[in-house]
Design an enzyme around this catalytic site. Structure first.
Site, PDB file in Angstrom:
ATOM      1  N   HIS A   1      -2.528  -2.201  -9.554  1.00 52.94           N
ATOM      2  CA  HIS A   1      -3.420  -1.765  -8.609  1.00 52.94           C
ATOM      3  C   HIS A   1      -4.784  -2.505  -8.352  1.00 52.94           C
ATOM      4  CE1 HIS A   1      -6.021   1.680  -7.098  1.00 52.94           C
ATOM      5  NE2 HIS A   1      -4.843   1.920  -6.640  1.00 52.94           N
TER       6      HIS A   1
ATOM      7  N   HIS B   1       0.886  -1.107  -0.131  1.00 51.25           N
ATOM      8  CA  HIS B   1      -0.021   0.038  -0.040  1.00 51.25           C
ATOM      9  C   HIS B   1       0.862   1.215  -0.125  1.00 51.25           C
ATOM     10  CE1 HIS B   1      -3.548   2.444   0.436  1.00 51.25           C
ATOM     11  NE2 HIS B   1      -3.616   2.261   1.694  1.00 51.25           N
TER      12      HIS B   1
ATOM     13  N   ASP C   1       2.836   5.579  -7.075  1.00 54.70           N
ATOM     14  CA  ASP C   1       4.021   5.344  -6.173  1.00 54.70           C
ATOM     15  C   ASP C   1       5.226   5.152  -6.888  1.00 54.70           C
ATOM     16  OD1 ASP C   1       2.034   3.564  -4.137  1.00 54.70           O
ATOM     17  OD2 ASP C   1       3.359   5.500  -3.628  1.00 54.70           O
TER      18      ASP C   1
HETATM   19  C1  SDX Z   1      -1.509   2.013  -3.470  1.00 55.35           C
HETATM   20  O1  SDX Z   1      -6.196   0.921  -3.122  1.00 55.35           O
HETATM   21  C2  SDX Z   1      -5.761   2.001  -3.436  1.00 55.35           C
HETATM   22  O2  SDX Z   1      -6.194   3.114  -3.962  1.00 55.35           O
HETATM   23  C3  SDX Z   1      -4.257   2.070  -3.026  1.00 55.35           C
HETATM   24  C4  SDX Z   1      -3.527   3.277  -3.496  1.00 55.35           C
HETATM   25  C5  SDX Z   1      -4.012   4.690  -2.501  1.00 55.35           C
HETATM   26  O3  SDX Z   1      -3.839   5.881  -3.292  1.00 55.35           O
HETATM   27  O4  SDX Z   1      -4.520   4.302  -1.629  1.00 55.35           O
HETATM   28  O5  SDX Z   1      -3.525   3.741  -5.068  1.00 55.35           O
HETATM   29  C6  SDX Z   1      -2.128   3.392  -3.175  1.00 55.35           C
HETATM   30  O6  SDX Z   1      -1.570   1.308  -2.539  1.00 55.35           O
HETATM   31  C7  SDX Z   1      -0.986   1.703  -4.779  1.00 55.35           C
HETATM   32  C8  SDX Z   1      -0.214   0.509  -5.060  1.00 55.35           C
HETATM   33  C9  SDX Z   1       1.131   0.361  -4.517  1.00 55.35           C
HETATM   34  N1  SDX Z   1       1.566  -0.956  -4.275  1.00 55.35           N
HETATM   35  C10 SDX Z   1       2.583  -1.266  -5.209  1.00 55.35           C
HETATM   36  O7  SDX Z   1       3.095  -0.600  -6.090  1.00 55.35           O
HETATM   37  C11 SDX Z   1       3.254  -2.820  -4.718  1.00 55.35           C
HETATM   38  C12 SDX Z   1       3.254  -3.458  -6.029  1.00 55.35           C
HETATM   39  N2  SDX Z   1       1.891  -3.791  -6.495  1.00 55.35           N
HETATM   40  C13 SDX Z   1       1.384  -5.074  -6.064  1.00 55.35           C
HETATM   41  O8  SDX Z   1       1.770  -5.397  -4.718  1.00 55.35           O
HETATM   42  C14 SDX Z   1       0.112  -5.242  -6.517  1.00 55.35           C
HETATM   43  O9  SDX Z   1      -0.164  -4.640  -7.788  1.00 55.35           O
HETATM   44  C15 SDX Z   1      -1.143  -4.689  -5.810  1.00 55.35           C
HETATM   45  C16 SDX Z   1      -0.939  -4.980  -4.209  1.00 55.35           C
HETATM   46  C17 SDX Z   1      -1.357  -3.184  -5.726  1.00 55.35           C
HETATM   47  C18 SDX Z   1      -2.495  -5.145  -6.181  1.00 55.35           C
HETATM   48  O10 SDX Z   1      -2.338  -6.516  -5.917  1.00 55.35           O
HETATM   49  P1  SDX Z   1      -3.411  -7.794  -6.657  1.00 55.35           P
HETATM   50  O11 SDX Z   1      -4.840  -7.305  -6.014  1.00 55.35           O
HETATM   51  O12 SDX Z   1      -2.891  -8.868  -6.444  1.00 55.35           O
HETATM   52  O13 SDX Z   1      -3.302  -7.081  -8.138  1.00 55.35           O
HETATM   53  P2  SDX Z   1      -4.046  -7.851  -9.084  1.00 55.35           P
HETATM   54  O14 SDX Z   1      -5.361  -8.631  -8.523  1.00 55.35           O
HETATM   55  O15 SDX Z   1      -4.641  -6.616 -10.316  1.00 55.35           O
HETATM   56  O16 SDX Z   1      -2.939  -8.909  -9.842  1.00 55.35           O
HETATM   57  C19 SDX Z   1      -3.583  -9.409 -11.202  1.00 55.35           C
HETATM   58  C20 SDX Z   1      -2.292 -10.313 -11.318  1.00 55.35           C
HETATM   59  C21 SDX Z   1      -1.703 -11.280 -10.392  1.00 55.35           C
HETATM   60  O17 SDX Z   1      -1.219 -12.262 -11.223  1.00 55.35           O
HETATM   61  P3  SDX Z   1      -2.212 -13.679 -11.812  1.00 55.35           P
HETATM   62  O18 SDX Z   1      -2.480 -14.174 -10.120  1.00 55.35           O
HETATM   63  O19 SDX Z   1      -3.249 -13.076 -12.169  1.00 55.35           O
HETATM   64  O20 SDX Z   1      -1.084 -14.395 -12.321  1.00 55.35           O
HETATM   65  O21 SDX Z   1      -1.170  -9.567 -11.706  1.00 55.35           O
HETATM   66  C22 SDX Z   1       0.113  -9.684 -10.693  1.00 55.35           C
HETATM   67  C23 SDX Z   1      -0.726 -10.585  -9.741  1.00 55.35           C
HETATM   68  O22 SDX Z   1       0.211 -11.409  -9.112  1.00 55.35           O
HETATM   69  N3  SDX Z   1       0.702  -8.486 -10.232  1.00 55.35           N
HETATM   70  C24 SDX Z   1       1.835  -8.059 -10.442  1.00 55.35           C
HETATM   71  C25 SDX Z   1       2.103  -7.061  -9.922  1.00 55.35           C
HETATM   72  N4  SDX Z   1       0.782  -6.492  -9.317  1.00 55.35           N
HETATM   73  C26 SDX Z   1      -0.130  -7.692  -9.636  1.00 55.35           C
HETATM   74  N5  SDX Z   1       2.903  -8.946 -10.887  1.00 55.35           N
HETATM   75  C27 SDX Z   1       4.073  -8.477 -10.794  1.00 55.35           C
HETATM   76  N6  SDX Z   1       4.529  -6.936 -10.315  1.00 55.35           N
HETATM   77  C28 SDX Z   1       3.251  -6.271  -9.717  1.00 55.35           C
HETATM   78  N7  SDX Z   1       3.419  -5.103  -9.483  1.00 55.35           N
END
Ligand code: SDX
Length: 391
Positions: free
Chosen positions: A272, A229, A330
């Protein structure tokens, strides 16, 4: 459909609450604050104006803005006894650990804030939090480097004051660079609110029990700290350091690592929970990043070069394209903060400072209307009912 936007029934069934504050369309990459697009606000308003808008629902008139800004200014000092709380922490404590403790402790100073049914007390608590968060964040930094706390000044703007409290010392005034102040204000704005993200939902759940606003905001700070996050901006800089240089093979190695299901590594600053398109804040942040580094003659900053090349490669990669993974808020913010001279361990504390207006606006919206205690349910997958074995 609520007469403004049309939601599909499936979405309606999952929505945790109603709100008039922020609208996100993840597919289109749209972010509106009280109906105004984030890029137009970033271009034309400043953080103080955005705070008024998020809290009150309308942009302030010039007179309302002046009154609001003056009220905030006159709450920027913290109770002198609050400084004692810092002395209980180790100097090397993470600023988020200190911020979480100190903000929660504000409940011990403002007993009238416990009366959350009183609109005036709710407004005063909101003003105190907006005003004191930069002071507390700067105090966390000063404490970590062993320098004395620097008092806020009433002749400075909100972002100038924060930079002053961060970098001035009793021996030397800090000359605020207007480019840094503008970039800081832009960062505050782009992190101000974002609908029902994990930390805002935490604040609302805590608030639904009737807890005081300072305790609720401390809960939001704790939730924001996680690297998935608000901790991502610090993690992006660490990742760019680890990549080392913008060579194709170095960058491709990280992109491949992020696709390897056996490896928990995620590309920090990418993806996201809601956006399946560019995070509109990332576009504004990238523009601000270019402007700041251009002005500083750092256009070829090595980390910026790595970030831009990483973005290009990832956006071309089928794994990221199929999963609609784009840079989020970010991805570029840390590069700007680093150019201003802010240490990486303060990045999430600055996110918390910025998001306080979003948290307290959602808290106030909920408490001002009918609300029930939050009580998420679960699907039980444990053991079936069974008897205790006879002795
Ligand atoms: C913020 O909610 C908000 O609004 C948050 C925020 C705010 O203003 O409050 O916007 C701020 O928290 C932004 C996010 C910051 N976090 C990061 O940048 C950390 C890296 N990102 C990941 O941890 C991830 O993208 C999340 C946590 C943000 C979302 O994770 P999810 O819910 O697993 O994402 P998803 O369901 O869309 O994923 C779909 C696929 C998955 O793979 P499969 O299971 O389909 O094979 O995409 C993959 C995920 O594993 N994936 C990634 C990835 N993010 C998702 N793979 C590689 N790198 C990534 N960054």
């Amino acid at each position: 459909a609520n007469g403004v936007f049309t939601y599909d029934p499936g979405f309606m069934a999952t929505a945790s609450c109603e709100s008039k504050i922020t609208y996100i369309d993840g597919g289109q990459g749209i972010l509106l604050h009280r109906g105004y697009p984030i890029d137009q606000l970033a271009e034309n308003a400043d953080y103080i104006e955005l705070c008024f808008l998020l809290l009150n629902g309308e942009l302030p008139t010039p007179a309302q803005r002046d009154k609001f800004e003056n009220t905030i200014r006159r709450h920027t000092m913290v109770h002198e006894q609050l400084t004692q709380f810092f002395k209980g922490f180790r100097r090397d404590a993470h600023p988020m650990a200190v911020m979480c403790g100190v903000v929660g402790a504000l409940s011990a100073f403002y007993h009238e804030a416990m009366d959350i049914s009183d609109a005036y007390h709710r407004e005063v608590s909101a003003h105190r939090l907006i005003a004191k968060m930069p002071t507390i964040a700067a105090m966390c930094y000063k404490y970590s480097i062993g320098q004395p706390f620097v008092y806020p000044r009433n002749d400075l703007s909100y972002s100038e004051n924060f930079l002053h409290m961060m970098f001035a010392t009793p021996c030397e005034e800090y000359k605020v660079n207007p480019i840094f102040a503008k970039a800081m204000d832009r960062i505050f704005m782009l992190h101000a609110d974002h609908e029902q993200n994990a930390s805002t939902s935490t604040v609302r759940l805590a608030g639904s029990t009737g807890a005081n606003p300072f305790a609720c905001i401390a809960a939001g700070i704790a939730a924001l700290w996680g690297p998935a996050h608000g901790g991502a901006n610090e993690a992006v800089l660490n990742m760019l350091d680890e990549i080392g240089d913008d060579s194709e093979e170095n960058i491709q190695r990280f992109v491949d690592k992020a696709k390897d299901k056996k490896d928990p590594f995620k590309l920090m600053g990418f993806g996201h929970r809601v956006y399946r398109n560019f995070d509109p804040r990332a576009k504004v942040m990238k523009k601000t990043c270019d402007e700041v580094l251009q002005e500083l003659g750092m256009a070829d900053d090595p980390q910026l070069k790595i970030a831009k090349r990483l973005e290009e490669i990832a956006l071309e990669d089928d794994y990221f394209k199929e999963r609609k993974l784009y840079p989020n808020v970010d991805f570029y913010s840390g590069i700007i903060l680093k150019a201003i001279g802010i240490p990486t361990n303060m990045f999430t504390a600055i996110f918390a400072l910025s998001r306080t207006i979003g948290w307290i606006s959602h808290w106030n919206e909920m408490i001002s209307n009918d609300y029930k205690i939050g009580r998420p349910r679960q699907l039980y997958t444990g053991a079936p009912q069974r008897d205790y074995p006879a002795k």
